[in-house]
Scaffold this active site. Structure first.
Site, PDB file in Angstrom:
ATOM      1  N   TYR A  86      -4.852  -0.363   6.622  1.00 28.50           N
ATOM      2  CA  TYR A  86      -5.843  -1.398   6.672  1.00 28.50           C
ATOM      3  C   TYR A  86      -6.713  -1.024   7.989  1.00 28.50           C
ATOM      4  O   TYR A  86      -6.091  -0.986   8.935  1.00 28.50           O
ATOM      5  CB  TYR A  86      -5.408  -2.782   6.631  1.00 28.50           C
ATOM      6  CG  TYR A  86      -5.125  -3.105   5.306  1.00 28.50           C
ATOM      7  CD1 TYR A  86      -5.868  -3.395   4.234  1.00 28.50           C
ATOM      8  CD2 TYR A  86      -3.643  -3.271   5.051  1.00 28.50           C
ATOM      9  CE1 TYR A  86      -5.737  -3.845   2.865  1.00 28.50           C
ATOM     10  CE2 TYR A  86      -3.201  -3.680   3.640  1.00 28.50           C
ATOM     11  CZ  TYR A  86      -4.339  -3.966   2.840  1.00 28.50           C
ATOM     12  OH  TYR A  86      -3.837  -4.550   1.498  1.00 28.50           O
ATOM     13  N   ARG A 106       0.899  -1.290   0.019  1.00 28.59           N
ATOM     14  CA  ARG A 106       0.010   0.004   0.028  1.00 28.59           C
ATOM     15  C   ARG A 106       0.832   1.171  -0.103  1.00 28.59           C
ATOM     16  O   ARG A 106       1.106   1.866   0.928  1.00 28.59           O
ATOM     17  CB  ARG A 106      -0.764  -0.038   1.137  1.00 28.59           C
ATOM     18  CG  ARG A 106      -1.845  -1.009   0.818  1.00 28.59           C
ATOM     19  CD  ARG A 106      -3.054  -0.899   1.797  1.00 28.59           C
ATOM     20  NE  ARG A 106      -3.959  -1.384   1.139  1.00 28.59           N
ATOM     21  CZ  ARG A 106      -5.275  -1.293   1.237  1.00 28.59           C
ATOM     22  NH1 ARG A 106      -5.896  -0.455   2.032  1.00 28.59           N
ATOM     23  NH2 ARG A 106      -6.138  -1.810   0.557  1.00 28.59           N
ATOM     24  N   GLN A 143       0.438   2.286  -6.541  1.00 29.07           N
ATOM     25  CA  GLN A 143      -0.897   2.217  -6.926  1.00 29.07           C
ATOM     26  C   GLN A 143      -1.443   1.847  -8.377  1.00 29.07           C
ATOM     27  O   GLN A 143      -2.282   1.504  -8.874  1.00 29.07           O
ATOM     28  CB  GLN A 143      -1.252   3.627  -6.865  1.00 29.07           C
ATOM     29  CG  GLN A 143      -1.635   3.830  -5.204  1.00 29.07           C
ATOM     30  CD  GLN A 143      -2.236   5.357  -5.004  1.00 29.07           C
ATOM     31  OE1 GLN A 143      -2.066   6.386  -5.749  1.00 29.07           O
ATOM     32  NE2 GLN A 143      -2.833   5.680  -3.866  1.00 29.07           N
TER      33      GLN A 143
HETATM   34  P1  NAD Z   1     -10.793  -3.216   2.117  1.00 30.51           P
HETATM   35  O1  NAD Z   1     -11.186  -3.568   0.936  1.00 30.51           O
HETATM   36  O2  NAD Z   1      -9.663  -3.893   3.013  1.00 30.51           O
HETATM   37  O3  NAD Z   1     -12.092  -3.131   3.115  1.00 30.51           O
HETATM   38  C1  NAD Z   1     -13.091  -2.338   2.894  1.00 30.51           C
HETATM   39  C2  NAD Z   1     -13.578  -1.363   4.166  1.00 30.51           C
HETATM   40  O4  NAD Z   1     -14.064  -2.113   5.036  1.00 30.51           O
HETATM   41  C3  NAD Z   1     -12.329  -0.572   4.613  1.00 30.51           C
HETATM   42  O5  NAD Z   1     -12.434   0.945   4.305  1.00 30.51           O
HETATM   43  C4  NAD Z   1     -12.272  -0.938   6.231  1.00 30.51           C
HETATM   44  O6  NAD Z   1     -11.733   0.138   7.132  1.00 30.51           O
HETATM   45  C5  NAD Z   1     -13.588  -1.396   6.420  1.00 30.51           C
HETATM   46  N1  NAD Z   1     -14.045  -2.148   7.464  1.00 30.51           N
HETATM   47  C6  NAD Z   1     -13.174  -3.052   7.956  1.00 30.51           C
HETATM   48  N2  NAD Z   1     -13.911  -3.733   9.233  1.00 30.51           N
HETATM   49  C7  NAD Z   1     -14.843  -2.826   9.103  1.00 30.51           C
HETATM   50  C8  NAD Z   1     -15.896  -2.877  10.347  1.00 30.51           C
HETATM   51  N3  NAD Z   1     -15.958  -3.656  11.278  1.00 30.51           N
HETATM   52  N4  NAD Z   1     -16.981  -1.992  10.293  1.00 30.51           N
HETATM   53  C9  NAD Z   1     -17.038  -1.119   9.237  1.00 30.51           C
HETATM   54  N5  NAD Z   1     -15.922  -0.827   8.364  1.00 30.51           N
HETATM   55  C10 NAD Z   1     -15.078  -1.826   8.408  1.00 30.51           C
HETATM   56  O7  NAD Z   1     -10.268  -1.691   2.062  1.00 30.51           O
HETATM   57  P2  NAD Z   1      -9.741  -0.924   0.720  1.00 30.51           P
HETATM   58  O8  NAD Z   1     -10.656  -0.620  -0.437  1.00 30.51           O
HETATM   59  O9  NAD Z   1      -8.552  -1.426   0.199  1.00 30.51           O
HETATM   60  O10 NAD Z   1      -9.332   0.822   1.531  1.00 30.51           O
HETATM   61  C11 NAD Z   1      -8.861   0.958   2.934  1.00 30.51           C
HETATM   62  C12 NAD Z   1      -7.939   2.209   2.448  1.00 30.51           C
HETATM   63  O11 NAD Z   1      -6.810   2.011   2.046  1.00 30.51           O
HETATM   64  C13 NAD Z   1      -8.755   2.990   2.090  1.00 30.51           C
HETATM   65  O12 NAD Z   1      -8.408   4.689   2.905  1.00 30.51           O
HETATM   66  C14 NAD Z   1      -7.967   3.730   0.654  1.00 30.51           C
HETATM   67  O13 NAD Z   1      -8.049   4.774   0.159  1.00 30.51           O
HETATM   68  C15 NAD Z   1      -6.532   2.897   1.106  1.00 30.51           C
HETATM   69  N6  NAD Z   1      -5.804   2.413   0.035  1.00 30.51           N
HETATM   70  C16 NAD Z   1      -4.603   2.934  -0.194  1.00 30.51           C
HETATM   71  C17 NAD Z   1      -3.840   2.242  -1.318  1.00 30.51           C
HETATM   72  C18 NAD Z   1      -2.421   2.901  -1.318  1.00 30.51           C
HETATM   73  O14 NAD Z   1      -1.921   3.644  -0.829  1.00 30.51           O
HETATM   74  N7  NAD Z   1      -1.683   2.314  -2.531  1.00 30.51           N
HETATM   75  C19 NAD Z   1      -4.218   1.287  -1.765  1.00 30.51           C
HETATM   76  C20 NAD Z   1      -5.644   0.899  -1.610  1.00 30.51           C
HETATM   77  C21 NAD Z   1      -6.472   1.505  -0.665  1.00 30.51           C
END
Ligand code: NAD
Length: 356
Positions: A206, A100, A105
Site C-alpha cells: 500500500y 494482499r 486475489q
Molecule cells: P488503493 O485503492 O489503496 O489506492 C489507490 C492508489 O492511490 C494507490 O495506487 C496508491 O498508491 C495511490 N496513492 C495513495 N496516496 C497517494 C498520493 N498522495 N498521491 C498519489 N497517489 C496516491 O490502491 P489499490 O488499488 O489497492 O492498489 C495498490 C497496489 O496494490 C497496486 O499495485 C495493486 O496492483 C496492488 N494490489 C495487490 C493485491 C494483491 O497482491 N492481492 C491486491 C490489490 C492490489
C-alpha cells in the site's frame, strides 16, 4: 448483489441450500425465476437472514440472524457498527480486511469493485465533458483528442487509464508508488514525476500517507497538469486514512469551463478540495462529480465479480460435508474475521475503538 444465479447454481450443486431474498437481484438484472431455476429458494428478508452464512453487499441487518456473515462492512470507518454486530453473536468477515497476497486475489472484492468503478469513472468523465475523447478527422475539421489526467494508479486508476486510452484520449497519470510508473507507461500513458516516490516493498503493497511538505510539493508539480486537463479522474487513497488532497480550489479555478473532475476518493473526503461526496457540483464552469456509487452503475458485472469473490470465500469456510467450519489456521479466513464469540476481534478495528 451478493450472489448471481450462476454461482447460486454452483453452490446448490455442491449441496448447499441457497436462500435468496425476494427481488434482491432485480437491480443487477437477475429476477427471482433465474435464482429458482438455478436451484435456489427465494424467500422473505427474514428467511434469507436465517441462514448459516449470509452473503451481503453492504449494510448488514443489525438484528440477530446468521451464524456467519460476509460483506463490505466498512469495519475501519465504522468500528462502532462492528461492536453492534458482535453483540448479535455473528462471526463477521469483511472484504476490507482481505490480505494482499496472491492466494487472496480470488476473494479480493475491493479490487474487483475498484476495477468496475475505475472503468465507470472514465465513462462518467467522457459523458460529462463538452468535448470528444478521441481524435477525429471530419469534414467539419480535425478534432484533437481530450487530455485526461488520472491521479492514483492502483486498481481503479489503471482501469480508468486503460478505458480512457481505449476511448482515444491522451492520458497522463501520477502515483506515489514508484512501481506504478511502469504500469502507467505500459498502458500508453505518460507518468508524471513529482520527485516523491515510495518503495512499496517497504510499505506492505500500500502507499503510505505523505507528509504535509510532500503533499505541498505534489500539489505544486501537479497544478499545471490539472489546469491543462479536460478531465481529471482522481483515485488516490490510503486505506483507513483521509484521501490525499491533490487538487486545490485554485487549480480548479484555472481549469477551462466545460472541464470535468471525477473524484473516486469522494467517500474518504475527496482528492479535490471542492468535492462534495455523493453529489455533482459546478465550480466556475468545471463539473466535479463526487458520486460514491459508481460500481453499482455497472450492476451486472459488478455483481458477478463480487459473487465470484464471495463464492471463493465460501470454499474457505466450509468443510468437506459443506458445513460451516472456518479454518482459523487459514491466513485469509483469520485476517478477514472482524467479530467472533460476541467480540470485535480484528486488531485494526480494535485499535480504532480504543477504550470504547
Ligand atoms: P488503493 O485503492 O489503496 O489506492 C489507490 C492508489 O492511490 C494507490 O495506487 C496508491 O498508491 C495511490 N496513492 C495513495 N496516496 C497517494 C498520493 N498522495 N498521491 C498519489 N497517489 C496516491 O490502491 P489499490 O488499488 O489497492 O492498489 C495498490 C497496489 O496494490 C497496486 O499495485 C495493486 O496492483 C496492488 N494490489 C495487490 C493485491 C494483491 O497482491 N492481492 C491486491 C490489490 C492490489
Amino acid at each position: 448483489m451478493g450472489i448471481t444465479p450462476d454461482l447460486a447454481a454452483r453452490l446448490a450443486r455442491e449441496g448447499h441450500e441457497v436462500v435468496v431474498e425476494r427481488e434482491a437481484g432485480l437491480a443487477a438484472g437477475f429476477d427471482d425465476r433465474s435464482y429458482q431455476e438455478a436451484g435456489a429458494r427465494t424467500g422473505t428478508a427474514k428467511e434469507a437472514w436465517s441462514v448459516d452464512l449470509a452473503l451481503i453487499v453492504e449494510d448488514p441487518d443489525p438484528s440477530p440472524g446468521p451464524a456467519a456473515l460476509l460483506g463490505l462492512l466498512h469495519p475501519f470507518d465504522r468500528p462502532e457498527a462492528m461492536v453492534r454486530l458482535a453483540r448479535t453473536g455473528v462471526t463477521a468477515f469483511a472484504f476490507e480486511a482481505v490480505p494482499r497476497t496472491t492466494r487472496a486475489q480470488t476473494v479480493d472484492a475491493l479490487s474487483s469493485q475498484a476495477t468496475v468503478s475505475g472503468y465507470r469513472a472514465t465513462l462518467e468523465a467522457a459523458a460529462a465533458l463538452d468535448r470528444f475523447f478521441p481524435m477525429l478527422t471530419t469534414a467539419a475539421g480535425t478534432i484533437r483528442p481530450a487530455k485526461v489526467l488520472v491521479l492514483g494508479a492502483g486498481v481503479a486508476g489503471l482501469q480508468a487509464i486503460a478505458t480512457a486510452r481505449r476511448l482515444g484520449a491522451v492520458v497522463s497519470a501520477f502515483d506515489v508508488r514508484a512501481a506504478a510508473a511502469e504500469q502507467v507507461q505500459s498502458l500508453g500513458a505518460t507518468f508524471i514525476e513529482t520527485g516523491i516516490s515510495q518503495d512499496e516493498a517497504q510499505t506492505g503493497g500500500y502507499a503510505q500517507e505523505v507528509s504535509a511538505d510532500e503533499e505541498l510539493k505534489i500539489v505544486e508539480v501537479l497544478a499545471p497538469h490539472i489546469e491543462a486537463a479536460d478531465a481529471v479522474i482522481a483515485t488516490a487513497s490510503v486505506p483507513g486514512r483521509p484521501a490525499p488532497r491533490l487538487v486545490s480550489a485554485e487549480s480548479v479555478e484555472r481549469m477551462r469551463r466545460g472541464a470535468v473532475i471525477v473524484d473516486l476518493a469522494a467517500s474518504s473526503g475527496g482528492n479535490c478540495e471542492l468535492t462534495r461526496p455523493g453529489s455533482t457540483i459546478e465550480h466556475g464552469g468545471v463539473r466535479i462529480i463526487g458520486d460514491t456509487d459508481l460500481a453499482s452503475r455497472v450492476a451486472g458485472h459488478a455483481s458477478s465479480m463480487y459473487a465470484r469473490n464471495a463464492a471463493a470465500f465460501v470454499e474457505l469456510v466450509v468443510d468437506e460435508d459443506g458445513k460451516l467450519a472456518p479454518d482459523w489456521e487459514d491466513d485469509i479466513v483469520a485476517a478477514m474475521c472482524v467479530t467472533r464469540d460476541g467480540k470485535v476481534v480484528h486488531p485494526g478495528v480494535r485499535e480504532r475503538l480504543g477504550d470504547r
